[in-house]
Motif scaffolding. Sequence first.
Motif: not given
Lengths: 258, 308
Positions: B165-186
Amino acid sequence: MVTAGVTPMVRAERVHKRFGRVEALRGVDLTVQPGEVTVIIGPSGSGKSTFLRCINHLEQISAGRLWVDGELVGYRQDGDIIHELREREVARRRAAIGMVFQRFNLFPHMTALENVSEAPVRVKRLREATADATARRLLEGVGLADKLDCYPAELSGGQQQRVAIARALAMEPKLMLFDEPTSALDPELVGEVLAVMRSLAADGMTMVLVTHEMGFAREVGHHLVFMDGGAVVEEGEPRSMFANPREPRTQAFLSKIL
Amino acid sequence: MPARAADDPDAIRAIPVRHWGRWVSGAAVLVIVAWVAWSAGRSGFIDGRTVRHYQFSPLILRGLRATVELAVAAQAAGVVLGVVFAVMRLSKNVVASWVASFYIWFFRGTPVLVQLFFWYNGVPSVWKRITIPVPFTHLALYSGRTVDFMTPFMAAFLGLALNEGAYMAEIVRAGIISVDEGQVEAAQALGMTPMLTMRRIVLPQAMRVIVPPTGNEFISMLKTTSLASTVVYGELLRRASDVYSSNLKPVPLLVVASLWYLVLTTVASIGQYFLERRFARGRVGDRQDDVGSPWERVRRAVGARPRW
């Protein structure tokens, strides 16, 4: 266009916005009437995009008052007391305001049709069949009947922006915000997007538009606003303002771009 | 287009450069490999008959099944924990973000073998009974002796899942911050709540970044389950060592276990390929069709004639 007794669609009073030490907006006063096309122009860094983003609370204003359709943006007023709105309520208000971005911001993992029907299904909780039918009709309306199942990456910039407009319209907004919708497009693709916006204006949609397309501002706009240094410098009827700008800063700006 | 052929420029017909160095080094490597294989075979180092005898024996197959069960369960729990802790870590809630950071720091920073011993030996020695009460009452949903609860499977599962879980948390976090901010705004501009935006817009796009390292994690997990043999969980390595501790033939049985690990990791990497393809949807440039499936690549490589 001003009709007595009608609630303005947007009313801004001395709106300020600070980002840390940078003051992006320094007291914007502006009124947008229902059914009106308001075009905001100005040099880069003048705060026009920031102001547009404040209207649907993508940015929170630092001072002043901002109303959309008679309701405070991001707040609820109870007599003299002002309550900050919950995320859910902010989201509900945003659902009634369409926004089109410079970089389109289509959802890349969804087809054109899914992009348009996503919010009606998830936010408005419409039945999928109903939302699908509406999405089809809207995409046909922007001339993309043959691109329903394409992913954004398979579409040109102009086509993507037209999908983005259809996506915003699917929520049946009372107000549409356009943030430099043609600035990221190749020159030969600008026309198709402007054509869609023109027909939208002809249908009586209330629109606030930040753009560098002066031709469009002159032809379609009812109300032209020139911003500089985070405030409205001059506003008026587009044709007369293009012909006879009063303020020296407006004159300087227009002489550079016309 | 034969009509246009007349306009086509002449193809260049040149004699290709001859890479003598590659031929010499290639031959040298083959000689060394052949020599190692020959000496291993001659010494009877690998006893083929014993390997064949145990490869499909019921005991080993039971261990294989236990390995797969543990790996799948621990990885699945690790993914769920990873998503939860990644979202907590990115949350505006300071307490949530701090707790998540602590969790990741602690479980990534201690050896998983120590964590296994902790769950299996440490916990039952300190807490004699485990009781899950109904809050604010004297009733209990579960109550029992810790040694009954903390079976070898439970200890191995808890140890591996929490560590993963600790390793996956870092992998998922990297995935989440890789998504363009514009997607969240849209998504927000369409009236989507933060929860809905995360579920429908951000996570599906983050998957493209999350899936490849998760495949690696699972392949690694298949092998890390062998550590569970130390807490007497009857997985593949434990079964193999049970056999060789009585027949005194460690090498053939380690070969048996290794062959099964290779089968498992191979199957997992094929699954990973199809998962990655699934989450590349809508990404024309990133689609792997241009590279071809692993099978196509093998065919191409075999079909390709050496040029000289």
